[in-house]
Design an enzyme around this catalytic site. Sequence first.
Site, PDB file in Angstrom:
ATOM      1  N   ASP A 188      20.983  37.645   6.758  1.00 22.50           N
ATOM      2  CA  ASP A 188      22.181  37.376   7.572  1.00 22.50           C
ATOM      3  C   ASP A 188      23.193  38.509   7.398  1.00 22.50           C
ATOM      4  O   ASP A 188      24.264  38.351   6.814  1.00 22.50           O
ATOM      5  CB  ASP A 188      22.782  36.023   7.166  1.00 22.50           C
ATOM      6  CG  ASP A 188      23.983  35.635   8.037  1.00 22.50           C
ATOM      7  OD1 ASP A 188      24.111  36.187   9.145  1.00 22.50           O
ATOM      8  OD2 ASP A 188      24.769  34.788   7.585  1.00 22.50           O
TER       9      ASP A 188
ATOM     10  N   ASP B  56      13.424  25.640  15.451  1.00 26.25           N
ATOM     11  CA  ASP B  56      14.718  25.791  16.140  1.00 26.25           C
ATOM     12  C   ASP B  56      15.025  24.488  16.886  1.00 26.25           C
ATOM     13  O   ASP B  56      14.874  24.387  18.096  1.00 26.25           O
ATOM     14  CB  ASP B  56      14.630  26.975  17.109  1.00 26.25           C
ATOM     15  CG  ASP B  56      15.952  27.229  17.826  1.00 26.25           C
ATOM     16  OD1 ASP B  56      16.988  26.737  17.334  1.00 26.25           O
ATOM     17  OD2 ASP B  56      15.935  27.888  18.873  1.00 26.25           O
TER      18      ASP B  56
ATOM     19  N   GLU C 287     -39.861  12.247  20.968  1.00 28.98           N
ATOM     20  CA  GLU C 287     -40.307  11.046  20.251  1.00 28.98           C
ATOM     21  C   GLU C 287     -40.495   9.987  21.330  1.00 28.98           C
ATOM     22  O   GLU C 287     -39.541   9.401  21.837  1.00 28.98           O
ATOM     23  CB  GLU C 287     -39.268  10.611  19.212  1.00 28.98           C
ATOM     24  CG  GLU C 287     -39.817   9.573  18.251  1.00 28.98           C
ATOM     25  CD  GLU C 287     -38.851   9.253  17.126  1.00 28.98           C
ATOM     26  OE1 GLU C 287     -38.435   8.083  17.048  1.00 28.98           O
ATOM     27  OE2 GLU C 287     -38.500  10.152  16.353  1.00 28.98           O
TER      28      GLU C 287
ATOM     29  N   HIS D 258     -31.116   5.689  20.211  1.00 31.38           N
ATOM     30  CA  HIS D 258     -31.747   5.403  18.920  1.00 31.38           C
ATOM     31  C   HIS D 258     -32.289   3.976  18.979  1.00 31.38           C
ATOM     32  O   HIS D 258     -31.530   3.018  18.894  1.00 31.38           O
ATOM     33  CB  HIS D 258     -30.732   5.565  17.789  1.00 31.38           C
ATOM     34  CG  HIS D 258     -31.367   5.796  16.450  1.00 31.38           C
ATOM     35  ND1 HIS D 258     -32.296   6.785  16.238  1.00 31.38           N
ATOM     36  CD2 HIS D 258     -31.222   5.170  15.261  1.00 31.38           C
ATOM     37  CE1 HIS D 258     -32.691   6.765  14.978  1.00 31.38           C
ATOM     38  NE2 HIS D 258     -32.063   5.794  14.372  1.00 31.38           N
TER      39      HIS D 258
ATOM     40  N   GLU E  49     -33.955  17.102  19.778  1.00 34.43           N
ATOM     41  CA  GLU E  49     -34.809  15.913  19.752  1.00 34.43           C
ATOM     42  C   GLU E  49     -34.454  14.962  20.889  1.00 34.43           C
ATOM     43  O   GLU E  49     -33.281  14.727  21.176  1.00 34.43           O
ATOM     44  CB  GLU E  49     -34.666  15.187  18.409  1.00 34.43           C
ATOM     45  CG  GLU E  49     -35.609  14.003  18.289  1.00 34.43           C
ATOM     46  CD  GLU E  49     -35.493  13.277  16.947  1.00 34.43           C
ATOM     47  OE1 GLU E  49     -36.388  12.469  16.648  1.00 34.43           O
ATOM     48  OE2 GLU E  49     -34.505  13.502  16.226  1.00 34.43           O
TER      49      GLU E  49
ATOM     50  N   ASN F 232       1.991  24.377  -4.390  1.00 32.60           N
ATOM     51  CA  ASN F 232       2.957  24.405  -3.280  1.00 32.60           C
ATOM     52  C   ASN F 232       3.035  25.728  -2.527  1.00 32.60           C
ATOM     53  O   ASN F 232       4.108  26.207  -2.208  1.00 32.60           O
ATOM     54  CB  ASN F 232       4.373  24.062  -3.802  1.00 32.60           C
ATOM     55  CG  ASN F 232       4.524  22.574  -4.052  1.00 32.60           C
ATOM     56  OD1 ASN F 232       3.790  21.771  -3.467  1.00 32.60           O
ATOM     57  ND2 ASN F 232       5.448  22.211  -4.908  1.00 32.60           N
TER      58      ASN F 232
ATOM     59  N   ARG G  19     -41.866  20.702  10.681  1.00 35.17           N
ATOM     60  CA  ARG G  19     -40.561  20.128  11.023  1.00 35.17           C
ATOM     61  C   ARG G  19     -40.178  19.119   9.942  1.00 35.17           C
ATOM     62  O   ARG G  19     -40.985  18.270   9.565  1.00 35.17           O
ATOM     63  CB  ARG G  19     -40.609  19.443  12.386  1.00 35.17           C
ATOM     64  CG  ARG G  19     -39.318  18.704  12.751  1.00 35.17           C
ATOM     65  CD  ARG G  19     -39.412  18.057  14.133  1.00 35.17           C
ATOM     66  NE  ARG G  19     -38.238  17.244  14.408  1.00 35.17           N
ATOM     67  CZ  ARG G  19     -38.138  15.947  14.159  1.00 35.17           C
ATOM     68  NH1 ARG G  19     -39.166  15.297  13.602  1.00 35.17           N
ATOM     69  NH2 ARG G  19     -37.037  15.281  14.440  1.00 35.17           N
TER      70      ARG G  19
ATOM     71  N   ASP H  48      -7.545  21.672  -1.231  1.00 28.56           N
ATOM     72  CA  ASP H  48      -6.219  21.270  -1.694  1.00 28.56           C
ATOM     73  C   ASP H  48      -6.418  20.462  -2.973  1.00 28.56           C
ATOM     74  O   ASP H  48      -6.980  19.363  -2.939  1.00 28.56           O
ATOM     75  CB  ASP H  48      -5.531  20.432  -0.611  1.00 28.56           C
ATOM     76  CG  ASP H  48      -4.129  19.985  -1.005  1.00 28.56           C
ATOM     77  OD1 ASP H  48      -3.585  20.525  -1.990  1.00 28.56           O
ATOM     78  OD2 ASP H  48      -3.582  19.086  -0.331  1.00 28.56           O
TER      79      ASP H  48
ATOM     80  N   ASP I 225     -35.332  11.107  21.907  1.00 21.47           N
ATOM     81  CA  ASP I 225     -35.895   9.814  21.497  1.00 21.47           C
ATOM     82  C   ASP I 225     -36.010   8.964  22.761  1.00 21.47           C
ATOM     83  O   ASP I 225     -35.018   8.393  23.228  1.00 21.47           O
ATOM     84  CB  ASP I 225     -34.952   9.173  20.470  1.00 21.47           C
ATOM     85  CG  ASP I 225     -35.662   8.173  19.596  1.00 21.47           C
ATOM     86  OD1 ASP I 225     -36.763   7.754  19.966  1.00 21.47           O
ATOM     87  OD2 ASP I 225     -35.111   7.777  18.556  1.00 21.47           O
TER      88      ASP I 225
ATOM     89  N   HIS J 127     -31.470  17.063  14.689  1.00 24.26           N
ATOM     90  CA  HIS J 127     -32.109  15.748  14.603  1.00 24.26           C
ATOM     91  C   HIS J 127     -31.239  14.734  15.351  1.00 24.26           C
ATOM     92  O   HIS J 127     -30.013  14.794  15.295  1.00 24.26           O
ATOM     93  CB  HIS J 127     -32.226  15.333  13.121  1.00 24.26           C
ATOM     94  CG  HIS J 127     -32.734  13.933  12.926  1.00 24.26           C
ATOM     95  ND1 HIS J 127     -31.910  12.898  12.524  1.00 24.26           N
ATOM     96  CD2 HIS J 127     -33.975  13.401  13.065  1.00 24.26           C
ATOM     97  CE1 HIS J 127     -32.632  11.791  12.425  1.00 24.26           C
ATOM     98  NE2 HIS J 127     -33.882  12.071  12.741  1.00 24.26           N
ATOM     99  N   ASN J 128     -31.898  13.799  16.075  1.00 23.42           N
ATOM    100  CA  ASN J 128     -31.140  12.802  16.859  1.00 23.42           C
ATOM    101  C   ASN J 128     -30.033  13.491  17.660  1.00 23.42           C
ATOM    102  O   ASN J 128     -28.868  13.093  17.632  1.00 23.42           O
ATOM    103  CB  ASN J 128     -30.533  11.736  15.938  1.00 23.42           C
ATOM    104  CG  ASN J 128     -31.579  10.771  15.407  1.00 23.42           C
ATOM    105  OD1 ASN J 128     -32.752  10.831  15.787  1.00 23.42           O
ATOM    106  ND2 ASN J 128     -31.175   9.882  14.521  1.00 23.42           N
TER     107      ASN J 128
ATOM    108  N   ASP K  46      18.875  26.811  20.280  1.00 23.28           N
ATOM    109  CA  ASP K  46      19.980  27.736  20.567  1.00 23.28           C
ATOM    110  C   ASP K  46      19.596  29.183  20.298  1.00 23.28           C
ATOM    111  O   ASP K  46      20.441  30.081  20.303  1.00 23.28           O
ATOM    112  CB  ASP K  46      21.219  27.358  19.763  1.00 23.28           C
ATOM    113  CG  ASP K  46      21.004  27.483  18.251  1.00 23.28           C
ATOM    114  OD1 ASP K  46      19.856  27.786  17.838  1.00 23.28           O
ATOM    115  OD2 ASP K  46      21.965  27.263  17.491  1.00 23.28           O
TER     116      ASP K  46
ATOM    117  N   GLU L 150      17.932  40.115  12.930  1.00 20.51           N
ATOM    118  CA  GLU L 150      17.949  39.431  11.623  1.00 20.51           C
ATOM    119  C   GLU L 150      16.683  38.578  11.463  1.00 20.51           C
ATOM    120  O   GLU L 150      16.116  38.492  10.364  1.00 20.51           O
ATOM    121  CB  GLU L 150      19.197  38.561  11.506  1.00 20.51           C
ATOM    122  CG  GLU L 150      20.491  39.371  11.471  1.00 20.51           C
ATOM    123  CD  GLU L 150      21.734  38.506  11.562  1.00 20.51           C
ATOM    124  OE1 GLU L 150      22.796  38.955  11.104  1.00 20.51           O
ATOM    125  OE2 GLU L 150      21.638  37.379  12.085  1.00 20.51           O
TER     126      GLU L 150
ATOM    127  N   ILE M 270       2.960  19.992   1.018  1.00 17.93           N
ATOM    128  CA  ILE M 270       2.467  21.374   0.961  1.00 17.93           C
ATOM    129  C   ILE M 270       1.181  21.402   0.143  1.00 17.93           C
ATOM    130  O   ILE M 270       1.049  20.679  -0.840  1.00 17.93           O
ATOM    131  CB  ILE M 270       3.518  22.309   0.300  1.00 17.93           C
ATOM    132  CG1 ILE M 270       4.892  22.129   0.949  1.00 17.93           C
ATOM    133  CG2 ILE M 270       3.063  23.760   0.359  1.00 17.93           C
ATOM    134  CD1 ILE M 270       4.980  22.554   2.384  1.00 17.93           C
TER     135      ILE M 270
END
Length: 753
Positions: free
Chosen positions: A185, A149, A385, A351, A336, A672, A543, A701, A338, A306-307, A153, A196, A646
């Site tokens: 309409d 809109d 670690e 790291h 983990e 579409n 692990r 897609d 480190d 991990h990390n 309005d 409507e 689309i």
Amino acid sequence: MKIRFQRARCLEGDVDLQFLLVGGKLMKVKSSSWKKERMYKLHDDNATIWHESHRIFKRKQTFSIDDVDSVRKGRQSEGLQKHTEAHVEDRCFSIFFKGRRRNLDLVATSVEEARQWVNGLEKIISNMKKLNRQQTSEHWIFNCMRKADKNKDNMMTLKELKHFLRQINIEVDETYAKLLFTKCDTSNSGTLEGSEIKHFYDLLTHREEIDVIYEKHAATGGQMSAQDLLNFLRNEQREEATLEDALRLIEKYELDDSAKHMNHMTKDGFLMYLQQEEGSIFNPAHKKVFQDMSQPINDYFISSSHNTYLMEDQLKGPSSTEAYIKALMKSCRCVELDCWDGAHGEPVIYHGHTLTSKVLFKDVIKAIKEYAFKTSEYPVILSLENHCTLEQQKLMAKHMISILGSALLTSPLEDQMPTAFPSPQELKGRFIIKGKRLNKLDAVFSNTSPGVEEDCVSEEDEAAETNNSKTDTNGQKKSKIKLAKQLSDLVIYCKSVHFSGFEHAKDNQAFYEMSSFKESKAVNLAETAAKAFIHHNMTKLSRIYPAGSRTASSNYNPVPLWNAGCQIVALNFQTPSKEMDLNQGRFRSNGLSGYILKPEFQRYAGSEFNPMTLTKGPWIKHKAFHIMVISAQQLPKLNKDKPKSIVDPLVKVEIYGVPADTCSKETRSIENNGFNPMWNETFQFDIQVPELAMLRFLVEDYDATSQNDLIGHYCLPLTSLQNGYRHVPLLTKRGDVIPSAGLFVHLMLLDAK
């Protein structure tokens, strides 16, 4: 077309909500030198936050509350801790977003205003989470209408109607758009308004496939009686339902009072039921902890990261306490750390030998303490670690003891030397340290002298892999580090040792001595010695970690390692990937506890199970799995910058499990139409070992010239699905729910003849 979002309807009159609608000035904090006052307020749709911007082309900006992950009161973000003073703690709050969007750090003008902002936002977020799928769908459509809109309005022209249809991801030709417009309409005014627009909405959201199902089963004067519904639940949904169950659903979901009075369910009530958790593909009973949690912890798959400290890649990405919070909130139970020497005597986590940023060890421990048990109450393993010098190791131990307190496991639960692991139930709310230890666990119960204060031990296998150290005759690295007794003594049930073969482990390793395996070695063992690996994991923990060459923090396939009974299959949680989808699917059930009890054939000593060469045994439960992909609803637009773009959706249905069960099939693409595409395509899968199988839906897609783009996905254990007509939620690539989107399918998992 006055469209007011109904998401906060039940909050109307709420003082905090009214405060947000008026809005006010907040200080936005980006750094110590960038702190600027900006106006913020809740839009009258009750779903969007508006804020002013001083950018030339973006004077007014908004973000959707749908995109907010959480709101945290106080200086709980790294930015606020670093760039504000402690005395403003009660005026601070942070808004954290889903995905990679940077969090918003704000300071209110008073403590009361901070409280109202946090309370108001939390109420709206909580309210939105309580919405059923149909309400979420309606709100999404109404919001798109509001955007269409253009001149505000409260009426819709033909041009605005076409813009709206593109907004909701459906392309219609000019003739159909005009026909739809003219049909609605009824006043012939050239615009749609009031009733409507309601008529237009009803035409648009009509579900033809639901009509067919309902009419087939509504055998009582065009409506579904309680007995009709019971027949549907038993015959189509394959549920062991009673008449009381059918009456309960009518009472819960039927909106028509006259139908409810006759114990009937109308088509609208039936659709409402199908869109609730009772009509979901995921068994609601598995949303709670339903498995036996009293077995030794090595009998469970354990959600592992991990990390964990990294937000992005392993070369130059940021390290952050937020990464730990996100992993723990996703029920990760093994993180983990480190650890390296930091400036001013304080150990840091990052790291090593890279440009990744550093975060203080003690700040990480504080964040872990705060968030470890919000999603799951079951134990968290801290995998250390350790690269620190002795002094900073002592400080690490001190920080963990002082911050984690009594939740930190510092001695076995038993009064005498244990012979097996305790259970997740016994370890609820506890932290377990995994790392190197100077001596055997028996020393805890020894009355002899306390032993050495420090000594050299070999590095963790993963740490040694990254260092340029000498190797022995077997090609094994001999890198050594000094280990402080204070840190060593905190290692109880997870002592790290090098793996020297299954026979060696059987003869020489205690139950609490565990090994870490690089993915390539682990996958090789899972393929060539699966049975031995499974039996190794019946008494010990294993692990698995990604190869060091995965500098972009990519992931490996965890399924073959789960097939081999490995418990701690550590993945890079920060990286969206198929592998993380599978991990999310594996740990979706059992109440998001982060612990999944392994099938019995991976736990009992006499098992002959081998996932690579299936033989007869209790693991073979041959199933025929029939699935019809019927339709999808309200798939998101992928290219929001191109209004006319689309999607052309297709659905892939994938089974992951033992190699014999792994399979993938896909539908045709629908051109579409992302709003209500319909396929009605049927597939059949042959499943041998359902207890290890997972089902994954992938909506893409279609693109004829390049790789398909992900629209959404969903994964769950095959043992957690419900038969019959079911709705499937869809997740973004980062694992967040797409509020309005979903698939509608029919499933039948039957004993094979």
